[in-house]
Write a protein that holds these residues in place. Structure first.
Motif, PDB file in Angstrom:
ATOM      1  N   VAL A  31       0.886  -1.027   0.162  1.00  0.00           N
ATOM      2  CA  VAL A  31       0.016  -0.048  -0.078  1.00  0.00           C
ATOM      3  C   VAL A  31       0.787   1.300  -0.051  1.00  0.00           C
ATOM      4  N   THR A  32       0.850   2.025  -1.139  1.00  0.00           N
ATOM      5  CA  THR A  32       1.858   3.087  -1.267  1.00  0.00           C
ATOM      6  C   THR A  32       1.045   4.429  -1.476  1.00  0.00           C
ATOM      7  N   SER A  33       1.439   5.523  -0.858  1.00  0.00           N
ATOM      8  CA  SER A  33       1.071   6.749  -0.649  1.00  0.00           C
ATOM      9  C   SER A  33       1.894   7.647  -1.511  1.00  0.00           C
ATOM     10  N   PHE A  34       1.431   8.603  -2.417  1.00  0.00           N
ATOM     11  CA  PHE A  34       2.201   9.337  -3.274  1.00  0.00           C
ATOM     12  C   PHE A  34       1.449  10.859  -3.119  1.00  0.00           C
ATOM     13  N   HIS A  35       2.564  11.683  -2.829  1.00  0.00           N
ATOM     14  CA  HIS A  35       2.305  13.127  -2.887  1.00  0.00           C
ATOM     15  C   HIS A  35       2.993  13.773  -4.050  1.00  0.00           C
ATOM     16  N   CYS A  36       2.031  14.446  -4.703  1.00  0.00           N
ATOM     17  CA  CYS A  36       2.512  14.651  -6.124  1.00  0.00           C
ATOM     18  C   CYS A  36       2.245  16.265  -6.301  1.00  0.00           C
ATOM     19  N   VAL A  37       3.088  16.803  -7.304  1.00  0.00           N
ATOM     20  CA  VAL A  37       2.921  18.146  -7.913  1.00  0.00           C
ATOM     21  C   VAL A  37       3.137  18.234  -9.366  1.00  0.00           C
ATOM     22  N   GLY A  38       1.988  18.490 -10.303  1.00  0.00           N
ATOM     23  CA  GLY A  38       2.594  18.437 -11.656  1.00  0.00           C
ATOM     24  C   GLY A  38       2.205  16.975 -12.330  1.00  0.00           C
ATOM     25  N   GLN A  39       2.795  16.849 -13.618  1.00  0.00           N
ATOM     26  CA  GLN A  39       2.461  15.535 -14.294  1.00  0.00           C
ATOM     27  C   GLN A  39       3.577  14.658 -13.755  1.00  0.00           C
ATOM     28  N   VAL A  40       3.004  13.599 -13.711  1.00  0.00           N
ATOM     29  CA  VAL A  40       3.706  12.354 -13.081  1.00  0.00           C
ATOM     30  C   VAL A  40       3.595  11.170 -14.073  1.00  0.00           C
ATOM     31  N   SER A  41       4.634  10.445 -14.525  1.00  0.00           N
ATOM     32  CA  SER A  41       4.636   9.048 -15.265  1.00  0.00           C
ATOM     33  C   SER A  41       5.633   8.358 -14.702  1.00  0.00           C
ATOM     34  N   HIS A  42       5.299   7.232 -14.504  1.00  0.00           N
ATOM     35  CA  HIS A  42       6.320   6.225 -13.799  1.00  0.00           C
ATOM     36  C   HIS A  42       6.144   4.818 -14.099  1.00  0.00           C
ATOM     37  N   LYS A  43       7.143   3.954 -14.334  1.00  0.00           N
ATOM     38  CA  LYS A  43       6.731   2.564 -14.285  1.00  0.00           C
ATOM     39  C   LYS A  43       6.431   1.838 -13.067  1.00  0.00           C
ATOM     40  N   PHE A  44       5.523   1.035 -13.246  1.00  0.00           N
ATOM     41  CA  PHE A  44       5.085   0.213 -12.066  1.00  0.00           C
ATOM     42  C   PHE A  44       6.045  -0.871 -11.689  1.00  0.00           C
ATOM     43  N   SER A  45       6.294  -1.193 -10.609  1.00  0.00           N
ATOM     44  CA  SER A  45       7.077  -2.007 -10.074  1.00  0.00           C
ATOM     45  C   SER A  45       6.344  -3.360 -10.261  1.00  0.00           C
ATOM     46  N   HIS A  46       7.088  -4.409  -9.650  1.00  0.00           N
ATOM     47  CA  HIS A  46       6.591  -5.780  -9.594  1.00  0.00           C
ATOM     48  C   HIS A  46       6.246  -6.466 -10.833  1.00  0.00           C
ATOM     49  N   THR A  47       6.890  -5.935 -12.153  1.00  0.00           N
ATOM     50  CA  THR A  47       6.714  -6.364 -13.219  1.00  0.00           C
ATOM     51  C   THR A  47       6.759  -7.812 -13.716  1.00  0.00           C
ATOM     52  N   GLU A  48       7.707  -8.637 -12.671  1.00  0.00           N
ATOM     53  CA  GLU A  48       7.677  -9.970 -12.669  1.00  0.00           C
ATOM     54  C   GLU A  48       7.033 -10.798 -12.119  1.00  0.00           C
ATOM     55  N   GLY A  93       2.011   4.320 -14.867  1.00  0.00           N
ATOM     56  CA  GLY A  93       1.007   5.231 -14.136  1.00  0.00           C
ATOM     57  C   GLY A  93       1.378   6.301 -14.513  1.00  0.00           C
ATOM     58  N   HIS A  94       0.363   7.187 -14.873  1.00  0.00           N
ATOM     59  CA  HIS A  94       0.448   8.574 -15.541  1.00  0.00           C
ATOM     60  C   HIS A  94      -0.742   9.383 -14.826  1.00  0.00           C
ATOM     61  N   THR A  95      -0.462  10.431 -14.527  1.00  0.00           N
ATOM     62  CA  THR A  95      -1.368  11.601 -14.173  1.00  0.00           C
ATOM     63  C   THR A  95      -0.989  12.875 -14.558  1.00  0.00           C
ATOM     64  N   ASP A  96      -1.923  14.001 -14.867  1.00  0.00           N
ATOM     65  CA  ASP A  96      -1.664  15.304 -15.387  1.00  0.00           C
ATOM     66  C   ASP A  96      -1.405  16.211 -14.125  1.00  0.00           C
ATOM     67  N   ASP A  97      -2.433  15.988 -12.897  1.00  0.00           N
ATOM     68  CA  ASP A  97      -2.402  16.994 -12.085  1.00  0.00           C
ATOM     69  C   ASP A  97      -2.932  16.439 -10.665  1.00  0.00           C
ATOM     70  N   VAL A  98      -2.887  15.229 -10.474  1.00  0.00           N
ATOM     71  CA  VAL A  98      -3.361  14.680  -9.177  1.00  0.00           C
ATOM     72  C   VAL A  98      -2.398  14.999  -7.911  1.00  0.00           C
ATOM     73  N   ARG A  99      -2.973  15.507  -6.788  1.00  0.00           N
ATOM     74  CA  ARG A  99      -2.025  15.604  -5.894  1.00  0.00           C
ATOM     75  C   ARG A  99      -1.676  14.616  -4.828  1.00  0.00           C
ATOM     76  N   PHE A 100      -2.628  13.641  -4.731  1.00  0.00           N
ATOM     77  CA  PHE A 100      -2.233  12.683  -3.746  1.00  0.00           C
ATOM     78  C   PHE A 100      -3.225  11.332  -4.232  1.00  0.00           C
ATOM     79  N   VAL A 101      -2.492  10.253  -4.246  1.00  0.00           N
ATOM     80  CA  VAL A 101      -2.858   8.899  -4.725  1.00  0.00           C
ATOM     81  C   VAL A 101      -2.421   7.936  -3.599  1.00  0.00           C
ATOM     82  N   ARG A 102      -3.293   6.996  -3.158  1.00  0.00           N
ATOM     83  CA  ARG A 102      -2.943   5.852  -2.362  1.00  0.00           C
ATOM     84  C   ARG A 102      -3.401   4.775  -3.121  1.00  0.00           C
ATOM     85  N   ASP A 103      -2.585   3.700  -3.296  1.00  0.00           N
ATOM     86  CA  ASP A 103      -3.155   2.665  -4.102  1.00  0.00           C
ATOM     87  C   ASP A 103      -2.582   1.318  -3.511  1.00  0.00           C
TER      88      ASP A 103
END
Length: 293
Positions: A31-48, A93-103
């Motif tokens: 369970v991960t909480s991200f605090h963001c500002v602006g556009q975010v694009s990142h590769k998800f982990s646990h690909t295997e 994962g991609h977002t243009d403007d989200v400020r907080f995500v918990r997944d």
């Protein structure tokens, strides 16, 4: 449950990340909480790994799973969305403007799950990616599992084992159980063996897979049969047994509430008192006074 360190190498525009991790019955959950500002694009982990990613909260914008970092998801956004990816499939994962995500990301050990649940999962289901979908029951089960990660109460182990089994059963669309033995209770000797084991381990954590093995059943079959026999899920039985243990100490000793809480596996007297009141209908001190008067 394991508290994880913050990642010093954060994706661009991610200012802070915090995470918790736990493992139950062939399923690991992050369970991960991200605090963001602006556009975010990142590769998800646990690909295997075969995994399910569930968005629990998104504030200030919307996030989306992608097969390529610059290729938008063709499926429209929906509340409480999630995606499923088989082992080996890279996703971003991609977002243009989200400020907080918990997944929450659930990584499945398919072989262990199959053994625990005595089920051969359909290869078509396990290997088919689902880029964005919603399932209210799965979302609720994952949220309950996520909320329980930081709970140190011993009965949490059985509770979370049951949640992960239910999530896997729903996600992988197991066929309904219609045979008569699936809805009847445990044989008396099986029930006695399991209860004796639970009593002998009080107040420690017990894994659902260990109880199922004692009964010679799969985890899912055992859970249904145990509830048919006792009217309770295994974690509820263990919790009630701990409260009965506490009641005996309240009556037979002069131990403080803090001492009784520690002896019966509760984090502190407040947690103990809250649980006692919920199950018994009175505060421990008041219950002790009334029965000793």
């Amino acid at each position: 449950m394991i508290a994880m360190q913050q990642n010093p190498h954060l994706p661009e525009n991610v200012v802070r990340v915090s995470a918790l991790q736990g493992g139950y019955s062939g399923v690991r959950i992050d369970v991960t909480s991200f605090h963001c500002v602006g556009q975010v694009s990142h590769k998800f982990s646990h690909t295997e790994e075969t995994r399910l990613s569930v968005v629990l909260e998104e504030i200030g914008g919307q996030c989306e799973p992608r097969l390529r970092p610059n290729r938008p998801n063709p499926i429209d956004h929906m509340p409480r969305h999630m995606h499923f990816a088989p082992a080996g499939l890279e996703m971003w994962g991609h977002t243009d403007d989200v400020r907080f995500v918990r997944d929450a990301t659930l990584s499945f050990d398919i072989t262990k799950l199959s053994d625990n649940m005595a089920t051969v999962f359909s290869e078509d289901v396990v290997s088919a990616p689902r880029l964005r979908f919603a399932d209210e029951r799965v979302w609720t089960l994952v949220r309950l599992l996520s909320d329980a990660l930081s709970d140190t109460d011993p009965s949490t182990q059985l509770y979370c084992d049951g949640l992960t089994t239910a999530i896997a059963a729903r996600l992988f669309a197991l066929p309904p159980h219609s045979r008569a033995e699936d809805v009847t209770g445990l044989a008396p000797w099986r029930l006695r063996r399991v209860i004796d084991y639970l009593d002998s381990r009080l107040p420690d954590r017990v894994e659902l897979g260990d109880l199922a093995e004692l009964a010679g059943l799969s985890s899912s079959h055992f859970s249904r049969a145990f509830k048919a026999s006792t009217g309770m899920a295994p974690y509820q039985w263990q919790l009630h047994a701990r409260i009965r243990q506490a009641q005996a100490q309240l009556l037979d000793t002069d131990a403080s509430l803090d001492e009784i809480a520690e002896a019966t596996g509760f984090a502190d007297a407040v947690h103990f008192g809250r649980t006692f009141r919920k199950l018994i209908g009175a505060a421990p001190a008041a219950w002790r006074r009334e029965l000793k008067s």
